[in-house]
Design a protein around this motif. Structure first.
Motif, PDB file in Angstrom:
ATOM      1  N   PHE A  89     128.769  53.320 -20.790  1.00 53.15           N
ATOM      2  CA  PHE A  89     127.805  52.579 -21.611  1.00 53.15           C
ATOM      3  C   PHE A  89     128.053  51.079 -21.452  1.00 53.15           C
ATOM      4  N   ASP A  90     127.018  50.285 -21.701  1.00 58.29           N
ATOM      5  CA  ASP A  90     127.167  48.823 -21.642  1.00 58.29           C
ATOM      6  C   ASP A  90     128.114  48.340 -22.741  1.00 58.29           C
ATOM      7  N   LEU A  91     128.150  49.120 -23.834  1.00 56.96           N
ATOM      8  CA  LEU A  91     129.096  48.822 -24.916  1.00 56.96           C
ATOM      9  C   LEU A  91     129.351  50.097 -25.710  1.00 56.96           C
ATOM     10  N   VAL A  92     130.639  50.350 -25.995  1.00 56.14           N
ATOM     11  CA  VAL A  92     131.007  51.451 -26.892  1.00 56.14           C
ATOM     12  C   VAL A  92     131.620  50.789 -28.126  1.00 56.14           C
ATOM     13  N   LEU A  93     131.114  51.155 -29.299  1.00 53.67           N
ATOM     14  CA  LEU A  93     131.622  50.594 -30.549  1.00 53.67           C
ATOM     15  C   LEU A  93     132.272  51.723 -31.345  1.00 53.67           C
ATOM     16  N   LEU A  94     133.569  51.607 -31.612  1.00 48.89           N
ATOM     17  CA  LEU A  94     134.303  52.680 -32.289  1.00 48.89           C
ATOM     18  C   LEU A  94     134.720  52.275 -33.693  1.00 48.89           C
ATOM     19  N   ASP A  95     134.548  53.209 -34.637  1.00 44.91           N
ATOM     20  CA  ASP A  95     135.055  52.972 -35.987  1.00 44.91           C
ATOM     21  C   ASP A  95     136.554  53.300 -35.985  1.00 44.91           C
ATOM     22  N   TYR A  96     137.354  52.372 -36.508  1.00 40.64           N
ATOM     23  CA  TYR A  96     138.816  52.501 -36.448  1.00 40.64           C
ATOM     24  C   TYR A  96     139.354  53.735 -37.178  1.00 40.64           C
ATOM     25  N   PHE A 155     126.368  40.243 -28.100  1.00 41.14           N
ATOM     26  CA  PHE A 155     127.328  39.339 -27.481  1.00 41.14           C
ATOM     27  C   PHE A 155     128.369  40.137 -26.685  1.00 41.14           C
ATOM     28  N   MET A 156     128.900  41.195 -27.337  1.00 36.86           N
ATOM     29  CA  MET A 156     129.929  42.021 -26.686  1.00 36.86           C
ATOM     30  C   MET A 156     129.346  42.831 -25.519  1.00 36.86           C
ATOM     31  N   ALA A 157     128.113  43.294 -25.705  1.00 33.23           N
ATOM     32  CA  ALA A 157     127.472  44.062 -24.622  1.00 33.23           C
ATOM     33  C   ALA A 157     127.278  43.184 -23.387  1.00 33.23           C
ATOM     34  N   ALA A 158     127.188  41.862 -23.612  1.00 31.97           N
ATOM     35  CA  ALA A 158     127.039  40.922 -22.492  1.00 31.97           C
ATOM     36  C   ALA A 158     128.399  40.580 -21.872  1.00 31.97           C
ATOM     37  N   GLY A 159     129.455  41.222 -22.403  1.00 31.53           N
ATOM     38  CA  GLY A 159     130.786  41.013 -21.815  1.00 31.53           C
ATOM     39  C   GLY A 159     131.585  39.882 -22.435  1.00 31.53           C
ATOM     40  N   GLU A 160     131.104  39.350 -23.576  1.00 32.56           N
ATOM     41  CA  GLU A 160     131.813  38.257 -24.244  1.00 32.56           C
ATOM     42  C   GLU A 160     132.704  38.795 -25.359  1.00 32.56           C
ATOM     43  N   THR A 161     133.923  38.286 -25.451  1.00 36.88           N
ATOM     44  CA  THR A 161     134.830  38.725 -26.512  1.00 36.88           C
ATOM     45  C   THR A 161     134.384  38.154 -27.855  1.00 36.88           C
ATOM     46  N   TYR A 162     134.386  39.031 -28.883  1.00 33.73           N
ATOM     47  CA  TYR A 162     133.954  38.570 -30.207  1.00 33.73           C
ATOM     48  C   TYR A 162     134.940  39.000 -31.292  1.00 33.73           C
ATOM     49  N   ALA A 163     135.368  38.048 -32.108  1.00 35.83           N
ATOM     50  CA  ALA A 163     136.149  38.344 -33.309  1.00 35.83           C
ATOM     51  C   ALA A 163     135.869  37.203 -34.278  1.00 35.83           C
ATOM     52  N   PRO A 164     135.376  37.498 -35.494  1.00 35.11           N
ATOM     53  CA  PRO A 164     135.012  36.423 -36.413  1.00 35.11           C
ATOM     54  C   PRO A 164     136.211  35.551 -36.776  1.00 35.11           C
ATOM     55  N   LEU A 165     136.039  34.268 -36.610  1.00 31.08           N
ATOM     56  CA  LEU A 165     137.111  33.311 -36.842  1.00 31.08           C
ATOM     57  C   LEU A 165     137.677  33.396 -38.254  1.00 31.08           C
ATOM     58  N   SER A 166     136.786  33.530 -39.247  1.00 34.36           N
ATOM     59  CA  SER A 166     137.247  33.568 -40.644  1.00 34.36           C
ATOM     60  C   SER A 166     138.161  34.766 -40.881  1.00 34.36           C
ATOM     61  N   MET A 181     115.971  44.266 -19.017  1.00 41.00           N
ATOM     62  CA  MET A 181     117.009  45.279 -18.801  1.00 41.00           C
ATOM     63  C   MET A 181     117.447  45.867 -20.149  1.00 41.00           C
ATOM     64  N   THR A 182     117.431  47.190 -20.215  1.00 42.16           N
ATOM     65  CA  THR A 182     117.832  47.865 -21.462  1.00 42.16           C
ATOM     66  C   THR A 182     119.346  48.047 -21.512  1.00 42.16           C
ATOM     67  N   LEU A 183     119.923  47.711 -22.656  1.00 44.27           N
ATOM     68  CA  LEU A 183     121.357  47.908 -22.853  1.00 44.27           C
ATOM     69  C   LEU A 183     121.600  49.260 -23.486  1.00 44.27           C
ATOM     70  N   ASN A 184     122.494  50.046 -22.894  1.00 41.90           N
ATOM     71  CA  ASN A 184     122.849  51.342 -23.475  1.00 41.90           C
ATOM     72  C   ASN A 184     124.119  51.191 -24.308  1.00 41.90           C
ATOM     73  N   ILE A 185     123.987  51.447 -25.595  1.00 41.67           N
ATOM     74  CA  ILE A 185     125.114  51.238 -26.510  1.00 41.67           C
ATOM     75  C   ILE A 185     125.447  52.526 -27.254  1.00 41.67           C
ATOM     76  N   LEU A 186     126.730  52.859 -27.286  1.00 43.88           N
ATOM     77  CA  LEU A 186     127.193  54.032 -28.031  1.00 43.88           C
ATOM     78  C   LEU A 186     127.873  53.547 -29.308  1.00 43.88           C
ATOM     79  N   ILE A 187     127.373  54.009 -30.459  1.00 41.92           N
ATOM     80  CA  ILE A 187     127.991  53.654 -31.741  1.00 41.92           C
ATOM     81  C   ILE A 187     128.664  54.897 -32.304  1.00 41.92           C
ATOM     82  N   ALA A 188     129.981  54.863 -32.398  1.00 39.30           N
ATOM     83  CA  ALA A 188     130.732  56.008 -32.913  1.00 39.30           C
ATOM     84  C   ALA A 188     131.321  55.661 -34.278  1.00 39.30           C
TER      85      ALA A 188
END
Length: 206
Positions: free
Chosen positions: A49-56, A118-129, A1-8
């Motif tokens: 999209f399966d994931l939208v990634l936005l620059d702040y 990871f995020m496209a699979a619906g999992e929350t991600y934020a680096p612990l450090s 399955m192809t993931l459709n991702i938008l990178i803004a």
């Protein structure tokens, strides 16, 4: 399955690097946008999209308002935030608002790409450090050129206070505040005080 991702992101290099690494194994299809308006139009036309990634800090974001708009446009599918300047507090607010994750641009590309999957699979991600504050810089690049007094005046501008009100708060002469506002506009390349406040907000200045 192809993931459709938008990178803004308004930096071509950031978009292209992430897209290049993601597209190597053929399981993702990435689409790029350089500003929020363009991203929202793409979501409307080709989404969700399966994931939208936005620059702040890209054009049109107005802080976390852009995130809110993209979350509502992407029909319940994940929307994450990527940034080189945002603080831990902004990352926490973004997650509270429903973002699927937060990616500092300081992450190595491999970690960045894994986090995106990871995020496209619906999992929350934020680096612990980052979230625990271990990686927190003493101050951001945005703040480096500003004196403590200028930062105080800038916070007043962000609260839409007049020179008179800021002067009263800081126990200074109104004419002194006027000079600080002038200097801030020059340093931030802002057209006026409102523009300076918006630039500061977009850079994650608190």
């Amino acid at each position: 399955m192809t993931l459709n991702i938008l990178i803004a992101d308004d930096h071509d290099m950031v978009r292209e690097s992430i897209a290049m690494f993601l597209d190597t194994d053929g399981t993702t299809n990435t689409v790029a946008a350089g500003q929020l308006k363009e991203a929202l139009e793409l979501i409307d036309k080709d989404g969700p999209f399966d994931l939208v990634l936005l620059d702040y800090t890209m054009p049109g974001m107005k802080g976390l308002e852009g995130l809110k708009a993209a979350i509502s446009a992407n029909g319940g599918k994940p929307v994450g935030l990527i940034s080189g300047t945002a603080t831990r507090l902004i990352a926490e607010q973004a997650l509270e608002m429903g973002a699927i994750g937060f990616l500092p641009k300081t992450l190595p590309v491999k970690s960045l790409v894994n986090a995106v999957r990871f995020m496209a699979a619906g999992e929350t991600y934020a680096p612990l450090s980052f979230m625990s504050g271990k990686d927190d810089p003493e101050e951001t690049d945005f703040e480096k050129d500003l004196s403590d007094r200028e930062k105080q005046v800038l916070r007043g501008l962000m609260e839409a206070k007049s020179n008179k009100e800021i002067a009263r708060d800081l126990e200074l002469q109104e004419v002194t505040i006027k000079l600080h506002v002038k200097t801030l506009c020059r340093k931030l390349d802002a057209k006026n005080r409102t523009d300076a406040a918006m630039i500061a907000r977009d850079a994650g200045f608190m």
